[in-house]
Scaffold this motif. Structure first.
Motif, PDB file in Angstrom:
ATOM      1  N   LEU A  10       5.867  14.966   0.328  1.00 41.94           N
ATOM      2  CA  LEU A  10       6.896  14.851  -0.707  1.00 41.94           C
ATOM      3  C   LEU A  10       6.269  14.839  -2.087  1.00 41.94           C
ATOM      4  O   LEU A  10       5.237  14.207  -2.304  1.00 41.94           O
ATOM      5  CB  LEU A  10       7.682  13.553  -0.527  1.00 41.94           C
ATOM      6  CG  LEU A  10       8.404  13.358   0.794  1.00 41.94           C
ATOM      7  CD1 LEU A  10       9.007  11.965   0.858  1.00 41.94           C
ATOM      8  CD2 LEU A  10       9.492  14.396   0.944  1.00 41.94           C
ATOM      9  N   SER A  11       6.900  15.513  -3.015  1.00 42.61           N
ATOM     10  CA  SER A  11       6.549  15.437  -4.431  1.00 42.61           C
ATOM     11  C   SER A  11       7.768  14.852  -5.127  1.00 42.61           C
ATOM     12  O   SER A  11       8.851  15.429  -5.077  1.00 42.61           O
ATOM     13  CB  SER A  11       6.238  16.819  -4.989  1.00 42.61           C
ATOM     14  OG  SER A  11       5.123  17.375  -4.337  1.00 42.61           O
ATOM     15  N   ILE A  12       7.586  13.698  -5.759  1.00 44.68           N
ATOM     16  CA  ILE A  12       8.722  12.976  -6.312  1.00 44.68           C
ATOM     17  C   ILE A  12       8.514  12.719  -7.801  1.00 44.68           C
ATOM     18  O   ILE A  12       7.448  12.294  -8.225  1.00 44.68           O
ATOM     19  CB  ILE A  12       8.909  11.626  -5.579  1.00 44.68           C
ATOM     20  CG1 ILE A  12       9.149  11.883  -4.090  1.00 44.68           C
ATOM     21  CG2 ILE A  12      10.053  10.828  -6.184  1.00 44.68           C
ATOM     22  CD1 ILE A  12       9.166  10.637  -3.246  1.00 44.68           C
ATOM     23  N   GLY A  13       9.557  12.984  -8.576  1.00 40.56           N
ATOM     24  CA  GLY A  13       9.574  12.646 -10.000  1.00 40.56           C
ATOM     25  C   GLY A  13      10.570  11.525 -10.225  1.00 40.56           C
ATOM     26  O   GLY A  13      11.713  11.615  -9.778  1.00 40.56           O
ATOM     27  N   ILE A  14      10.143  10.477 -10.890  1.00 43.88           N
ATOM     28  CA  ILE A  14      10.984   9.300 -11.099  1.00 43.88           C
ATOM     29  C   ILE A  14      11.208   9.106 -12.599  1.00 43.88           C
ATOM     30  O   ILE A  14      10.249   9.049 -13.365  1.00 43.88           O
ATOM     31  CB  ILE A  14      10.316   8.041 -10.515  1.00 43.88           C
ATOM     32  CG1 ILE A  14      10.019   8.243  -9.038  1.00 43.88           C
ATOM     33  CG2 ILE A  14      11.183   6.806 -10.749  1.00 43.88           C
ATOM     34  CD1 ILE A  14       9.065   7.218  -8.458  1.00 43.88           C
ATOM     35  N   ALA A  15      12.455   8.979 -12.992  1.00 43.18           N
ATOM     36  CA  ALA A  15      12.802   8.668 -14.378  1.00 43.18           C
ATOM     37  C   ALA A  15      13.659   7.412 -14.359  1.00 43.18           C
ATOM     38  O   ALA A  15      14.634   7.334 -13.613  1.00 43.18           O
ATOM     39  CB  ALA A  15      13.558   9.818 -15.028  1.00 43.18           C
ATOM     40  N   ALA A  39       4.057  16.274 -10.431  1.00 43.30           N
ATOM     41  CA  ALA A  39       3.584  15.781  -9.133  1.00 43.30           C
ATOM     42  C   ALA A  39       3.210  16.950  -8.229  1.00 43.30           C
ATOM     43  O   ALA A  39       2.169  16.906  -7.554  1.00 43.30           O
ATOM     44  CB  ALA A  39       4.660  14.914  -8.479  1.00 43.30           C
ATOM     45  N   LYS A  40       4.013  18.001  -8.209  1.00 40.56           N
ATOM     46  CA  LYS A  40       3.713  19.174  -7.384  1.00 40.56           C
ATOM     47  C   LYS A  40       2.392  19.819  -7.806  1.00 40.56           C
ATOM     48  O   LYS A  40       1.614  20.239  -6.962  1.00 40.56           O
ATOM     49  CB  LYS A  40       4.832  20.211  -7.480  1.00 40.56           C
ATOM     50  CG  LYS A  40       6.086  19.839  -6.726  1.00 40.56           C
ATOM     51  CD  LYS A  40       7.132  20.936  -6.902  1.00 40.56           C
ATOM     52  CE  LYS A  40       8.340  20.685  -6.066  1.00 40.56           C
ATOM     53  NZ  LYS A  40       8.169  20.987  -4.659  1.00 40.56           N
ATOM     54  N   ARG A  41       2.155  19.893  -9.104  1.00 37.15           N
ATOM     55  CA  ARG A  41       0.903  20.472  -9.592  1.00 37.15           C
ATOM     56  C   ARG A  41      -0.298  19.606  -9.225  1.00 37.15           C
ATOM     57  O   ARG A  41      -1.408  20.100  -9.091  1.00 37.15           O
ATOM     58  CB  ARG A  41       0.956  20.664 -11.108  1.00 37.15           C
ATOM     59  CG  ARG A  41       1.837  21.820 -11.540  1.00 37.15           C
ATOM     60  CD  ARG A  41       1.688  22.115 -13.034  1.00 37.15           C
ATOM     61  NE  ARG A  41       2.037  20.987 -13.869  1.00 37.15           N
ATOM     62  CZ  ARG A  41       3.244  20.710 -14.328  1.00 37.15           C
ATOM     63  NH1 ARG A  41       4.254  21.506 -14.027  1.00 37.15           N
ATOM     64  NH2 ARG A  41       3.460  19.662 -15.100  1.00 37.15           N
ATOM     65  N   GLY A  42      -0.074  18.310  -9.045  1.00 39.35           N
ATOM     66  CA  GLY A  42      -1.156  17.380  -8.728  1.00 39.35           C
ATOM     67  C   GLY A  42      -1.582  17.412  -7.275  1.00 39.35           C
ATOM     68  O   GLY A  42      -2.613  16.860  -6.920  1.00 39.35           O
ATOM     69  N   GLY A  43      -0.820  18.031  -6.414  1.00 40.34           N
ATOM     70  CA  GLY A  43      -1.161  18.094  -4.993  1.00 40.34           C
ATOM     71  C   GLY A  43      -0.049  17.519  -4.150  1.00 40.34           C
ATOM     72  O   GLY A  43       0.997  17.119  -4.647  1.00 40.34           O
ATOM     73  N   LYS A  44      -0.294  17.470  -2.847  1.00 42.47           N
ATOM     74  CA  LYS A  44       0.727  17.007  -1.912  1.00 42.47           C
ATOM     75  C   LYS A  44       0.832  15.488  -1.898  1.00 42.47           C
ATOM     76  O   LYS A  44      -0.118  14.776  -2.219  1.00 42.47           O
ATOM     77  CB  LYS A  44       0.411  17.504  -0.508  1.00 42.47           C
ATOM     78  CG  LYS A  44       0.497  19.009  -0.393  1.00 42.47           C
ATOM     79  CD  LYS A  44       0.245  19.445   1.013  1.00 42.47           C
ATOM     80  CE  LYS A  44       0.381  20.961   1.078  1.00 42.47           C
ATOM     81  NZ  LYS A  44       0.316  21.453   2.433  1.00 42.47           N
ATOM     82  N   SER A  45       1.993  15.021  -1.512  1.00 49.19           N
ATOM     83  CA  SER A  45       2.267  13.592  -1.315  1.00 49.19           C
ATOM     84  C   SER A  45       1.954  12.760  -2.557  1.00 49.19           C
ATOM     85  O   SER A  45       1.180  11.807  -2.513  1.00 49.19           O
ATOM     86  CB  SER A  45       1.489  13.075  -0.106  1.00 49.19           C
ATOM     87  OG  SER A  45       1.891  13.743   1.052  1.00 49.19           O
ATOM     88  N   ARG A  46       2.562  13.139  -3.662  1.00 52.69           N
ATOM     89  CA  ARG A  46       2.368  12.416  -4.923  1.00 52.69           C
ATOM     90  C   ARG A  46       3.707  12.085  -5.554  1.00 52.69           C
ATOM     91  O   ARG A  46       4.707  12.709  -5.271  1.00 52.69           O
ATOM     92  CB  ARG A  46       1.558  13.253  -5.912  1.00 52.69           C
ATOM     93  CG  ARG A  46       0.146  13.494  -5.453  1.00 52.69           C
ATOM     94  CD  ARG A  46      -0.645  14.188  -6.549  1.00 52.69           C
ATOM     95  NE  ARG A  46      -1.998  14.385  -6.107  1.00 52.69           N
ATOM     96  CZ  ARG A  46      -2.973  13.497  -6.285  1.00 52.69           C
ATOM     97  NH1 ARG A  46      -2.740  12.382  -6.909  1.00 52.69           N
ATOM     98  NH2 ARG A  46      -4.187  13.731  -5.844  1.00 52.69           N
ATOM     99  N   PHE A  47       3.661  11.105  -6.432  1.00 51.10           N
ATOM    100  CA  PHE A  47       4.824  10.818  -7.266  1.00 51.10           C
ATOM    101  C   PHE A  47       4.350  10.666  -8.697  1.00 51.10           C
ATOM    102  O   PHE A  47       3.185  10.369  -8.949  1.00 51.10           O
ATOM    103  CB  PHE A  47       5.562   9.549  -6.808  1.00 51.10           C
ATOM    104  CG  PHE A  47       4.805   8.278  -7.061  1.00 51.10           C
ATOM    105  CD1 PHE A  47       3.938   7.776  -6.123  1.00 51.10           C
ATOM    106  CD2 PHE A  47       4.967   7.586  -8.251  1.00 51.10           C
ATOM    107  CE1 PHE A  47       3.233   6.603  -6.363  1.00 51.10           C
ATOM    108  CE2 PHE A  47       4.281   6.420  -8.502  1.00 51.10           C
ATOM    109  CZ  PHE A  47       3.404   5.921  -7.543  1.00 51.10           C
TER     110      PHE A  47
END
Length: 70
Positions: A10-15, A39-47
């Motif tokens: 999962l790639s999650i963005g939190i605001a 998060a997607k640019r940073g790799g897998k399984s990040r938020f």
């Protein structure tokens, strides 16, 4: 693991909405969206936690596994 199972990343963005700094829904969603793509640019399984509404860049994220100790 059974052959029909596959890992899920999962790639999650939190605001976070701050009532002290009023912001419309479109802006809030745009900040979360930008954080998700970071998060997607940073790799897998990040938020990534989006910066406050008046800041320019999202804060660096971390791998959830590192946050949960797993």
């Amino acid at each position: 693991s059974p052959p029909d199972e596959a890992p899920l990343g999962l790639s999650i963005g939190i605001a976070i909405y701050d009532p002290a700094r009023p912001e419309d829904l479109t802006s809030l969603i745009a900040r979360a969206d930008a954080a998700m793509y970071q998060a997607k640019r940073g790799g897998k399984s990040r938020f990534v936690l989006a910066s406050a509404a008046d800041a320019a860049e999202p804060k660096a994220g971390a791998e959830p596994k590192a946050e949960t100790g797993g």
